[in-house]
Design a protein around this motif. Structure first.
Motif, PDB file in Angstrom:
ATOM      1  N   TRP A  82      -8.120  60.834  64.769  1.00 56.50           N
ATOM      2  CA  TRP A  82      -7.471  59.624  64.255  1.00 56.50           C
ATOM      3  C   TRP A  82      -7.169  58.619  65.361  1.00 56.50           C
ATOM      4  O   TRP A  82      -6.738  57.503  65.096  1.00 56.50           O
ATOM      5  CB  TRP A  82      -6.217  59.976  63.460  1.00 56.50           C
ATOM      6  N   LEU A  83      -7.428  59.009  66.611  1.00 60.55           N
ATOM      7  CA  LEU A  83      -7.237  58.093  67.730  1.00 60.55           C
ATOM      8  C   LEU A  83      -8.554  57.410  68.116  1.00 60.55           C
ATOM      9  O   LEU A  83      -8.626  56.711  69.124  1.00 60.55           O
ATOM     10  CB  LEU A  83      -6.653  58.830  68.939  1.00 60.55           C
ATOM     11  N   GLN A  84      -9.580  57.593  67.311  1.00 60.02           N
ATOM     12  CA  GLN A  84     -10.862  56.932  67.578  1.00 60.02           C
ATOM     13  C   GLN A  84     -10.747  55.424  67.421  1.00 60.02           C
ATOM     14  O   GLN A  84     -11.517  54.678  68.008  1.00 60.02           O
ATOM     15  CB  GLN A  84     -11.955  57.473  66.663  1.00 60.02           C
ATOM     16  N   ASP A  85      -9.799  54.991  66.630  1.00 62.49           N
ATOM     17  CA  ASP A  85      -9.553  53.560  66.448  1.00 62.49           C
ATOM     18  C   ASP A  85      -8.056  53.369  66.261  1.00 62.49           C
ATOM     19  O   ASP A  85      -7.512  53.657  65.199  1.00 62.49           O
ATOM     20  CB  ASP A  85     -10.319  53.020  65.236  1.00 62.49           C
ATOM     21  N   MET A  86      -7.413  52.876  67.300  1.00 64.30           N
ATOM     22  CA  MET A  86      -5.955  52.741  67.245  1.00 64.30           C
ATOM     23  C   MET A  86      -5.526  51.573  66.367  1.00 64.30           C
ATOM     24  O   MET A  86      -4.335  51.325  66.207  1.00 64.30           O
ATOM     25  CB  MET A  86      -5.393  52.595  68.654  1.00 64.30           C
ATOM     26  N   ASN A  87      -6.474  50.870  65.791  1.00 63.69           N
ATOM     27  CA  ASN A  87      -6.141  49.828  64.826  1.00 63.69           C
ATOM     28  C   ASN A  87      -5.857  50.423  63.446  1.00 63.69           C
ATOM     29  O   ASN A  87      -5.332  49.737  62.579  1.00 63.69           O
ATOM     30  CB  ASN A  87      -7.260  48.788  64.740  1.00 63.69           C
ATOM     31  N   TRP A  88      -6.239  51.670  63.249  1.00 64.22           N
ATOM     32  CA  TRP A  88      -5.910  52.339  61.991  1.00 64.22           C
ATOM     33  C   TRP A  88      -4.396  52.535  61.953  1.00 64.22           C
ATOM     34  O   TRP A  88      -3.779  52.896  62.971  1.00 64.22           O
ATOM     35  CB  TRP A  88      -6.603  53.688  61.896  1.00 64.22           C
ATOM     36  N   PRO A  89      -3.779  52.337  60.818  1.00 59.97           N
ATOM     37  CA  PRO A  89      -2.312  52.487  60.740  1.00 59.97           C
ATOM     38  C   PRO A  89      -1.791  53.845  61.221  1.00 59.97           C
ATOM     39  O   PRO A  89      -0.696  53.897  61.777  1.00 59.97           O
ATOM     40  CB  PRO A  89      -2.023  52.266  59.252  1.00 59.97           C
ATOM     41  N   VAL A  90      -2.533  54.927  61.035  1.00 60.06           N
ATOM     42  CA  VAL A  90      -2.049  56.244  61.466  1.00 60.06           C
ATOM     43  C   VAL A  90      -2.229  56.477  62.969  1.00 60.06           C
ATOM     44  O   VAL A  90      -1.633  57.397  63.527  1.00 60.06           O
ATOM     45  CB  VAL A  90      -2.719  57.404  60.677  1.00 60.06           C
ATOM     46  N   GLY A  91      -3.030  55.647  63.635  1.00 64.34           N
ATOM     47  CA  GLY A  91      -3.343  55.868  65.049  1.00 64.34           C
ATOM     48  C   GLY A  91      -2.129  55.876  65.956  1.00 64.34           C
ATOM     49  O   GLY A  91      -1.910  56.835  66.708  1.00 64.34           O
ATOM     50  N   GLN A  92      -1.335  54.822  65.918  1.00 61.22           N
ATOM     51  CA  GLN A  92      -0.175  54.719  66.805  1.00 61.22           C
ATOM     52  C   GLN A  92       0.847  55.836  66.584  1.00 61.22           C
ATOM     53  O   GLN A  92       1.293  56.447  67.555  1.00 61.22           O
ATOM     54  CB  GLN A  92       0.494  53.346  66.653  1.00 61.22           C
ATOM     55  N   PRO A  93       1.226  56.124  65.333  1.00 64.54           N
ATOM     56  CA  PRO A  93       2.216  57.194  65.173  1.00 64.54           C
ATOM     57  C   PRO A  93       1.689  58.577  65.572  1.00 64.54           C
ATOM     58  O   PRO A  93       2.442  59.399  66.087  1.00 64.54           O
ATOM     59  CB  PRO A  93       2.612  57.145  63.707  1.00 64.54           C
ATOM     60  N   ILE A  94       0.407  58.827  65.371  1.00 65.94           N
ATOM     61  CA  ILE A  94      -0.144  60.120  65.811  1.00 65.94           C
ATOM     62  C   ILE A  94      -0.146  60.168  67.334  1.00 65.94           C
ATOM     63  O   ILE A  94       0.228  61.184  67.929  1.00 65.94           O
ATOM     64  CB  ILE A  94      -1.552  60.367  65.233  1.00 65.94           C
ATOM     65  N   ALA A  95      -0.540  59.082  67.981  1.00 64.22           N
ATOM     66  CA  ALA A  95      -0.528  59.027  69.447  1.00 64.22           C
ATOM     67  C   ALA A  95       0.889  59.260  69.975  1.00 64.22           C
ATOM     68  O   ALA A  95       1.083  60.029  70.920  1.00 64.22           O
ATOM     69  CB  ALA A  95      -1.069  57.691  69.922  1.00 64.22           C
ATOM     70  N   ALA A  96       1.871  58.613  69.372  1.00 62.20           N
ATOM     71  CA  ALA A  96       3.264  58.780  69.796  1.00 62.20           C
ATOM     72  C   ALA A  96       3.723  60.223  69.623  1.00 62.20           C
ATOM     73  O   ALA A  96       4.445  60.762  70.464  1.00 62.20           O
ATOM     74  CB  ALA A  96       4.168  57.827  69.013  1.00 62.20           C
ATOM     75  N   PHE A  97       3.289  60.846  68.533  1.00 65.06           N
ATOM     76  CA  PHE A  97       3.654  62.239  68.286  1.00 65.06           C
ATOM     77  C   PHE A  97       3.018  63.162  69.330  1.00 65.06           C
ATOM     78  O   PHE A  97       3.653  64.087  69.831  1.00 65.06           O
ATOM     79  CB  PHE A  97       3.214  62.670  66.882  1.00 65.06           C
TER      80      PHE A  97
END
Length: 122
Positions: free
Chosen positions: A38-53
C-alpha cells in the motif's frame, strides 16, 4: 480474528487501517509484505496512515524493505526511501541505500532515487 482482515480492501479502506493500531507488531508481522504494497503510491488515502503505523517498526521490517529496494518498481523504492530511509539503520538496508546513491541503475537515476539516497546517507 483472521489477521488478513487487517489488510485494506482498497485504497479508501481507512477503517481497516485504523484497526491496525490495536495490534502489536507480532500480530501483524505475517501481513507486513501486504501492508508495504500500500506504500507503492503514497497518494492513496491508506498510504500515509499505513506508513505512520509501520514507521516505529522500521528496523523490524528491514528484510522486506531490502527486497523492495532491490526490486524494479522505482516509484515504490522512492516512497520507501522517503518514508523509512532516515530511520532504518539495518546494515543491509544502509548498504542498499548506499548502492543506490553511489552505483544506481539507469532507472534509479531517471527517477532521481540516487539523489534521495545520497541525501539519506549524509
Amino acid at each position: 480474528m483472521d489477521i488478513k482482515s487487517l489488510i485494506p480492501k482498497d485504497k479508501f479502506d481507512l477503517e481497516t487501517v485504523e484497526k491496525l493500531k490495536q495490534h502489536s507488531f507480532g500480530d501483524i508481522e505475517p501481513i507486513i509484505p501486504d501492508l508495504l504494497e500500500w506504500l507503492q503510491d503514497m497518494n492513496w488515502p491508506v498510504g500515509q496512515p499505513i506508513a505512520a503505523f509501520l514507521l516505529p517498526f522500521s528496523e523490524k521490517i528491514a528484510p522486506e524493505t531490502v527486497k523492495i529496494l532491490k526490486g524494479k518498481d522505482e516509484m515504490w523504492k522512492y516512497w520507501i526511501l522517503v518514508t523509512f530511509g532516515k530511520n532504518i539503520k539495518n546494515k543491509w538496508v544502509v548498504q542498499e541505500i548506499t548502492r543506490i546513491a553511489e552505483n544506481p541503475t539507469q532507472d534509479e537515476i531517471d527517477h532521481e532515487l540516487n539523489v534521495i539516497a545520497h541525501e539519506i546517507n549524509q
